[in-house]
Motif scaffolding. Structure first.
Motif, PDB file in Angstrom:
ATOM      1  N   SER A   1       0.834  -1.207   0.000  1.00 36.71           N
ATOM      2  CA  SER A   1       0.000   0.000   0.000  1.00 36.71           C
ATOM      3  C   SER A   1       0.865   1.253   0.000  1.00 36.71           C
ATOM      4  O   SER A   1       0.546   2.244  -0.676  1.00 36.71           O
ATOM      5  CB  SER A   1      -0.913   0.007   1.230  1.00 36.71           C
ATOM      6  OG  SER A   1      -1.839  -1.052   1.187  1.00 36.71           O
ATOM      7  N   PHE A   2       1.965   1.214   0.728  1.00 38.55           N
ATOM      8  CA  PHE A   2       2.865   2.363   0.787  1.00 38.55           C
ATOM      9  C   PHE A   2       3.584   2.541  -0.556  1.00 38.55           C
ATOM     10  O   PHE A   2       3.800   3.656  -1.019  1.00 38.55           O
ATOM     11  CB  PHE A   2       3.857   2.180   1.928  1.00 38.55           C
ATOM     12  CG  PHE A   2       4.576   3.437   2.329  1.00 38.55           C
ATOM     13  CD1 PHE A   2       4.158   4.696   1.920  1.00 38.55           C
ATOM     14  CD2 PHE A   2       5.704   3.364   3.146  1.00 38.55           C
ATOM     15  CE1 PHE A   2       4.828   5.854   2.302  1.00 38.55           C
ATOM     16  CE2 PHE A   2       6.383   4.513   3.537  1.00 38.55           C
ATOM     17  CZ  PHE A   2       5.943   5.755   3.100  1.00 38.55           C
ATOM     18  N   GLU A   3       3.957   1.431  -1.199  1.00 41.28           N
ATOM     19  CA  GLU A   3       4.613   1.505  -2.510  1.00 41.28           C
ATOM     20  C   GLU A   3       3.724   2.207  -3.533  1.00 41.28           C
ATOM     21  O   GLU A   3       4.212   2.946  -4.393  1.00 41.28           O
ATOM     22  CB  GLU A   3       4.960   0.103  -3.006  1.00 41.28           C
ATOM     23  CG  GLU A   3       6.113  -0.558  -2.271  1.00 41.28           C
ATOM     24  CD  GLU A   3       6.363  -1.962  -2.738  1.00 41.28           C
ATOM     25  OE1 GLU A   3       7.480  -2.462  -2.537  1.00 41.28           O
ATOM     26  OE2 GLU A   3       5.439  -2.588  -3.316  1.00 41.28           O
ATOM     27  N   GLU A   4       2.441   1.953  -3.451  1.00 38.58           N
ATOM     28  CA  GLU A   4       1.511   2.595  -4.376  1.00 38.58           C
ATOM     29  C   GLU A   4       1.499   4.110  -4.174  1.00 38.58           C
ATOM     30  O   GLU A   4       1.408   4.884  -5.132  1.00 38.58           O
ATOM     31  CB  GLU A   4       0.106   2.025  -4.180  1.00 38.58           C
ATOM     32  CG  GLU A   4      -0.916   2.552  -5.172  1.00 38.58           C
ATOM     33  CD  GLU A   4      -2.277   1.893  -4.999  1.00 38.58           C
ATOM     34  OE1 GLU A   4      -3.153   2.156  -5.838  1.00 38.58           O
ATOM     35  OE2 GLU A   4      -2.453   1.120  -4.033  1.00 38.58           O
ATOM     36  N   THR A   5       1.603   4.540  -2.918  1.00 37.46           N
ATOM     37  CA  THR A   5       1.612   5.962  -2.592  1.00 37.46           C
ATOM     38  C   THR A   5       2.908   6.645  -3.013  1.00 37.46           C
ATOM     39  O   THR A   5       2.901   7.795  -3.466  1.00 37.46           O
ATOM     40  CB  THR A   5       1.422   6.150  -1.074  1.00 37.46           C
ATOM     41  OG1 THR A   5       0.118   5.691  -0.715  1.00 37.46           O
ATOM     42  CG2 THR A   5       1.568   7.596  -0.657  1.00 37.46           C
ATOM     43  N   ALA A   6       4.025   5.942  -2.876  1.00 35.62           N
ATOM     44  CA  ALA A   6       5.345   6.534  -3.116  1.00 35.62           C
ATOM     45  C   ALA A   6       5.568   6.850  -4.591  1.00 35.62           C
ATOM     46  O   ALA A   6       4.977   6.234  -5.478  1.00 35.62           O
ATOM     47  CB  ALA A   6       6.432   5.588  -2.623  1.00 35.62           C
ATOM     48  N   THR A   7       6.454   7.807  -4.836  1.00 36.01           N
ATOM     49  CA  THR A   7       6.826   8.148  -6.209  1.00 36.01           C
ATOM     50  C   THR A   7       8.033   7.353  -6.690  1.00 36.01           C
ATOM     51  O   THR A   7       8.174   7.096  -7.879  1.00 36.01           O
ATOM     52  CB  THR A   7       7.130   9.645  -6.329  1.00 36.01           C
ATOM     53  OG1 THR A   7       8.167   9.994  -5.405  1.00 36.01           O
ATOM     54  CG2 THR A   7       5.878  10.474  -6.021  1.00 36.01           C
ATOM     55  N   THR A   8       8.914   6.994  -5.752  1.00 33.33           N
ATOM     56  CA  THR A   8      10.106   6.207  -6.084  1.00 33.33           C
ATOM     57  C   THR A   8      10.303   5.140  -5.013  1.00 33.33           C
ATOM     58  O   THR A   8      10.154   5.422  -3.821  1.00 33.33           O
ATOM     59  CB  THR A   8      11.362   7.100  -6.183  1.00 33.33           C
ATOM     60  OG1 THR A   8      11.208   8.008  -7.284  1.00 33.33           O
ATOM     61  CG2 THR A   8      12.623   6.284  -6.394  1.00 33.33           C
ATOM     62  N   VAL A   9      10.620   3.923  -5.459  1.00 30.22           N
ATOM     63  CA  VAL A   9      10.834   2.804  -4.539  1.00 30.22           C
ATOM     64  C   VAL A   9      12.134   2.109  -4.919  1.00 30.22           C
ATOM     65  O   VAL A   9      12.387   1.834  -6.105  1.00 30.22           O
ATOM     66  CB  VAL A   9       9.669   1.789  -4.604  1.00 30.22           C
ATOM     67  CG1 VAL A   9       9.930   0.619  -3.643  1.00 30.22           C
ATOM     68  CG2 VAL A   9       8.341   2.463  -4.290  1.00 30.22           C
TER      69      VAL A   9
END
Length: 221
Positions: A176-184
Motif C-alpha cells: 500500500s505504501f509503494e503505491e503511494t510513493a513516487t520512487t521505490v
C-alpha cells in the motif's frame, strides 16, 4: 532490463525531485544505517538541510550502530514521533503516539516553523514500527495522511522501511505504501557488495538501475 552501475548512490539521490516520497526497503540484516550515512553525505556535499523524523526511537539506535561502525552522524534537527527517553540530534519538536493514532495534523506547521519552507531532505526512520502497533484500518489511515505530503516541493521525503518487520506485522503495509510513493528502491547485501536496486521511479532515468558499492569502500575496518 537491469542496468548495473558501480560507485556511490549519490547519482540516485541527485536524480530525485523535490516533492517526492521515496521508499528504500531493506531486510533486517542489511545495515540500513549505511544507506542513511550515504544520504547524509550527499546532503552535506550539496548543502541541503536535513530534518529527521525519528519514529519510536529509531534514530538513536541508528546513531549507536554508526558509532560502532566508525561512521559519523549528523547533528541534524529531529522531530521525535513517539518513543521514550532515547534521544539523538537536536530535538525541535515532539509528536506523541498512542495505541490508535499519530496526530499528524499539526506536523506540517511544526515542520514549517523549524525549516521555514526551505528546500530540505526529510529522512523518516522507523515507520514500519507503527505497523506493529496499529490495526489495518489505522495503518491505512496513516498512509492516507502520509500521501497528502506527496508533491510538497519543499522536501524530498526518504522513508527507510524494514520490509521483514513490516511484512510480519501487516502484510499489506508495504504494498500500500509503494503505491503511494513516487520512487521505490531496495537496499540489501549481496556477497561483498551493498546494493541499491531501483524498482519504481518518478525519474525514468532511474528505472531498473542497480548501484553496487563494495563493503570495503564504506567500512574501512
Amino acid at each position: 532490463m537491469v542496468v548495473h552501475m558501480a560507485g556511490s548512490p549519490s547519482d540516485f539521490f541527485s536524480s530525485l525531485k523535490f516533492g517526492e516520497t521515496v521508499i528504500i526497503e531493506h531486510p533486517s540484516a542489511a545495515m540500513p544505517e549505511i544507506i542513511f550515512h550515504l544520504l547524509v553525505e550527499f546532503c552535506s556535499e550539496k548543502g541541503l538541510p536535513i530534518l529527521i523524523d525519528d519514529i519510536l526511537d529509531t534514530y538513536p539506535q541508528f546513531v549507536s550502530r554508526m558509532e560502532v561502525l566508525g561512521l559519523p552522524h549528523p547533528e541534524a534537527k529531529v522531530i521525535k514521533i513517539g518513543g521514550g527517553k532515547l534521544e539523538a540530534g537536536e530535538i525541535v519538536g515532539r509528536i506523541e503516539v498512542d495505541k490508535y493514532s499519530v496526530p499528524l495534523g499539526h506536523y506540517g506547521s511544526m515542520r514549517d516553523k523549524v525549516i521555514k519552507r526551505e528546500k530540505h531532505v526529510n529522512p523518516v526512520l522507523g515507520l514500519h514500527k507503527l505497523a506493529q502497533i496499529f490495526n489495518r484500518r489505522e495503518t491505512l489511515s496513516l498512509l492516507t495522511t502520509i500521501s497528502s505530503f506527496v508533491g510538497d516541493e519543499s522536501r524530498i521525503a526518504v522513508y527507510l522501511i524494514n520490509r521483514d518487520s513490516a511484512d510480519a506485522a501487516e502484510p499489506g503495509f508495504v504494498p500500500s505504501f509503494e503505491e503511494t510513493a513516487t520512487t521505490v528502491a531496495e537496499w540489501y547485501m549481496d556477497g561483498e557488495d551493498f546494493v541499491l536496486d531501483v524498482i519504481k521511479a518518478a525519474n525514468p532515468k532511474l528505472m531498473g538501475v542497480e548501484y553496487r558499492i563494495p563493503v570495503s569502500e564504506v567500512l574501512k575496518g
